[in-house]
Design a protein around this motif. Structure first.
Motif, PDB file in Angstrom:
ATOM      1  N   HIS A  83       0.849  -1.188   0.000  1.00  0.00           N
ATOM      2  CA  HIS A  83       0.000   0.000   0.000  1.00  0.00           C
ATOM      3  C   HIS A  83       0.885   1.237   0.000  1.00  0.00           C
ATOM      4  O   HIS A  83       2.043   1.182   0.409  1.00  0.00           O
ATOM      5  CB  HIS A  83      -0.968   0.011   1.182  1.00  0.00           C
ATOM      6  CG  HIS A  83      -0.330   0.179   2.529  1.00  0.00           C
ATOM      7  ND1 HIS A  83       0.530  -0.743   3.078  1.00  0.00           N
ATOM      8  CD2 HIS A  83      -0.426   1.177   3.452  1.00  0.00           C
ATOM      9  CE1 HIS A  83       0.928  -0.341   4.275  1.00  0.00           C
ATOM     10  NE2 HIS A  83       0.360   0.836   4.523  1.00  0.00           N
ATOM     11  N   ASP A  87       6.187   4.655   4.698  1.00  0.00           N
ATOM     12  CA  ASP A  87       7.053   3.695   5.398  1.00  0.00           C
ATOM     13  C   ASP A  87       7.172   2.371   4.632  1.00  0.00           C
ATOM     14  O   ASP A  87       8.001   1.533   4.961  1.00  0.00           O
ATOM     15  CB  ASP A  87       6.592   3.457   6.850  1.00  0.00           C
ATOM     16  CG  ASP A  87       5.129   3.067   6.986  1.00  0.00           C
ATOM     17  OD1 ASP A  87       4.288   3.601   6.238  1.00  0.00           O
ATOM     18  OD2 ASP A  87       4.819   2.228   7.854  1.00  0.00           O
ATOM     19  N   HIS A  88       6.345   2.196   3.592  1.00  0.00           N
ATOM     20  CA  HIS A  88       6.396   0.962   2.792  1.00  0.00           C
ATOM     21  C   HIS A  88       6.989   1.183   1.396  1.00  0.00           C
ATOM     22  O   HIS A  88       7.508   0.261   0.801  1.00  0.00           O
ATOM     23  CB  HIS A  88       4.987   0.349   2.677  1.00  0.00           C
ATOM     24  CG  HIS A  88       4.445  -0.041   4.013  1.00  0.00           C
ATOM     25  ND1 HIS A  88       4.356  -1.351   4.440  1.00  0.00           N
ATOM     26  CD2 HIS A  88       4.010   0.719   5.052  1.00  0.00           C
ATOM     27  CE1 HIS A  88       3.879  -1.373   5.666  1.00  0.00           C
ATOM     28  NE2 HIS A  88       3.660  -0.134   6.064  1.00  0.00           N
ATOM     29  N   ASP A 199      -0.409  -3.304   6.156  1.00  0.00           N
ATOM     30  CA  ASP A 199      -0.872  -2.757   7.438  1.00  0.00           C
ATOM     31  C   ASP A 199      -2.354  -3.034   7.658  1.00  0.00           C
ATOM     32  O   ASP A 199      -2.944  -2.470   8.585  1.00  0.00           O
ATOM     33  CB  ASP A 199      -0.662  -1.228   7.491  1.00  0.00           C
ATOM     34  CG  ASP A 199       0.795  -0.860   7.720  1.00  0.00           C
ATOM     35  OD1 ASP A 199       1.622  -1.771   7.908  1.00  0.00           O
ATOM     36  OD2 ASP A 199       1.099   0.349   7.704  1.00  0.00           O
ATOM     37  N   HIS A 244       4.475  -4.525  10.114  1.00  0.00           N
ATOM     38  CA  HIS A 244       5.040  -4.181  11.424  1.00  0.00           C
ATOM     39  C   HIS A 244       4.648  -5.315  12.387  1.00  0.00           C
ATOM     40  O   HIS A 244       3.775  -6.123  12.068  1.00  0.00           O
ATOM     41  CB  HIS A 244       4.454  -2.864  11.962  1.00  0.00           C
ATOM     42  CG  HIS A 244       4.489  -1.734  10.970  1.00  0.00           C
ATOM     43  ND1 HIS A 244       5.547  -0.888  10.829  1.00  0.00           N
ATOM     44  CD2 HIS A 244       3.577  -1.341  10.037  1.00  0.00           C
ATOM     45  CE1 HIS A 244       5.287  -0.014   9.856  1.00  0.00           C
ATOM     46  NE2 HIS A 244       4.104  -0.275   9.367  1.00  0.00           N
TER      47      HIS A 244
HETATM   48 ZN   LIG Z   1       3.129   0.889   7.872  1.00  0.00          ZN
END
Ligand SMILES: [Zn+2]
Ligand SMILES: [Zn+2]
Length: 360
Positions: A83, A87-88, A199, A244
Motif C-alpha cells: 500500500h 514507510d512501505h 498494514d 510491522h
Molecule cells: Zn506501515
C-alpha cells in the motif's frame, strides 16, 4: 526494535525472508523477499529514511551469506508494494537505481507514487478544512499542517510498471486481495498458507484509520468491510506476515479482536457525545494528551469514528444552522437519542458463514 531476520518455507516450497528495518525513529517494520520457482519478488521496500536503505541492502546480502540464496538486485523479478504509505514505498528511488524489476501496486494507490506532489497538495487542502472543523486553535492547526508538509521532502513522483487489478489480481503463485480502508489500494498478498498483510491487519497494533473525507476509499466503513472479508481467509492462512509487529497465526481471532476494539471505541464515542463535542474533544477523551505526529493521528482516528457514526445517523450536528450561515468554525456532534447502536459482527449471518464454507 532490532528484530532478527527470519526465514520461512511454505508447504509448496516457496521461501520467504523477512528483513527488519528501522523505518522512522521508534517505528520498526519489514520488507519481505519471496522466492518461488516462478519469481523473486521484493514485497515493500522500507521508508528510504535514516538507515532503512542500508538495512535493506544488508538484508539482501545476508540472503546470500547466511542462506546461500543466489539473489541480488539483478535477478529480482518484481517489486510489490502492499500500500502507498511512505514507510512501505519510500525506499523506491534507492531500489529503482539498482534493479530494473517492474514495480507493481494496486490501482487505487498508484497515483500516490506517480503523482506524489499533486496528491500531497490535494489532501493538504482537505486536511486544513478537517482540522479547522475539528476545533483546534489556529496555531495548532498551523503546526500540524507544517508537520504534514514535511512529507514533501521524503519522495518525488516516479512511474510504476504495472497494477494489480490490470494484472488479474495474481502473479504466478501470488494472489492479491483488495482490502481498502487503511489505504485506498491496500492489498493482502496470499502465497500458499501464508499471508502478507501490509498494514491491513497487524499482530499487536490496530491499523491507523483516517476519515474518508480526506481520501476516498479510506475510512472506518471501508476498513470494517475489508476486515469482514478477511476473516474467511483464515481457513487457508497459517501465518500472517504484516508490515510491522511479529508474525501471528490466529487470523480469525485477530480479526475478532480488532472488531471488538472498534466496537468499544464507537460505543465510547456515543457515550462521550451525550452533549455536543468537537473531534478534538473526542480525540482527547479517547487518546489523552498527545503531541506531534501522534496528535495528528489521534485526530484523524477520532475523525474516522465520528464520520462513521454520523454517516449512519447515530450522531447529528445540533447547530447546523449556524454552520450553514457562517460556513466555517468548529463542528460539534451529538448523539441521536433513541437510535440503538448496532454494529454487526465480523461473521454475522448464516448466509455469510455458509458462503465461507462453500469457498473452501
Ligand atoms: Zn506501515
Ligand atoms: Zn500504512
Amino acid at each position: 526494535m532490532n528484530s532478527p531476520m527470519q526465514a520461512f518455507v511454505t508447504q509448496a516450497g516457496a521461501r520467504i525472508y523477512r528483513i527488519p528495518l528501522e523505518l522512522f525513529p521508534q517505528l520498526e517494520g519489514f520488507a519481505h523477499v519471496v522466492v518461488t520457482e516462478h519469481l523473486i519478488a521484493l514485497v515493500d521496500v522500507g521508508s528510504g529514511f535514516g538507515d532503512s536503505n542500508e538495512q535493506l541492502e544488508a538484508g539482501l546480502a545476508s540472503l546470500r551469506s547466511q542462506y546461500g540464496e543466489a539473489i541480488d538486485w539483478s535477478n529480482l523479478t518484481h517489486i510489490l508494494i502492499t500500500h502507498a504509505h511512505i514507510d512501505h514505498f519510500g525506499g523506491l528511488p534507492y531500489v529503482r537505481e539498482r534493479t530494473a524489476a517492474p514495480i507493481g501496486i494496486h490501482e487505487l494507490d498508484r497515483r500516490v507514487l506517480t503523482g506524489y506532489e499533486e496528491r500531497l497538495a490535494t489532501v493538504a487542502g482537505r486536511l486544513t478544512r478537517f482540522l479547522a472543523e475539528a476545533g483546534l486553535e489556529p496555531e495548532e492547526q498551523t503546526d500540524l499542517m507544517d508537520l504534514y508538509h514535511l512529507g514533501k521532502q521524503l519522495f518525488a513522483s516516479m512511474p510504476v510498471e504495472f497494477t494489480f487489478e490490470a494484472a488479474g489480481m495474481d502473479l504466478g503463485p501470488l494472489e492479491f486481495v483488495h482490502v481498502p480502508g487503511h489505504s485506498p489500494g491496500q492489498v493482502l498478498i496470499l502465497l500458499d498458507e501464508l499471508m502478507f498483510s501490509g498494514d491491513h491487519i497487524l499482530g499487536q497494533i490496530s491499523p491507523h484509520v483516517a476519515p474518508e473525507r480526506l481520501s476516498l476509499n479510506t475510512g472506518l466503513g471501508h476498513y470494517l468491510d475489508s476486515l469482514k472479508r478477511t476473516r474467511p481467509l483464515a481457513d487457508r492462512t497459517r501465518l500472517v506476515l504484516g508490515g510491522h509487529n511479529p508474525p501471528f497465526t490466529d487470523l480469525a481471532g485477530r480479526v475478532d479482536e480488532i472488531w471488538e476494539l472498534y466496537r468499544g471505541r464507537l460505543a465510547r464515542v456515543l457515550e462521550i457525545t451525550g452533549s455536543a463535542r468537537s473531534v478534538a474533544e473526542i480525540a482527547h477523551e479517547l487518546f489523552g494528551q498527545t503531541g506531534g505526529y501522534h496528535r495528528l493521528l489521534a485526530l484523524e482516528e477520532a475523525g474516522a469514528y465520528v464520520e462513521y457514526l454520523h454517516q449512519r445517523g447515530y450522531l447529528a450536528i445540533p447547530d447546523f444552522e449556524r454552520l450553514e450561515r457562517e460556513q466555517t468554525g468548529t463542528v460539534r456532534y451529538q448523539r441521536v437519542e433513541g437510535e440503538a447502536y448496532r454494529m454487526p459482527g465480523p461473521a454475522s449471518t448464516a448466509a455469510e458463514i455458509g458462503e465461507r464454507h462453500l469457498r473452501i
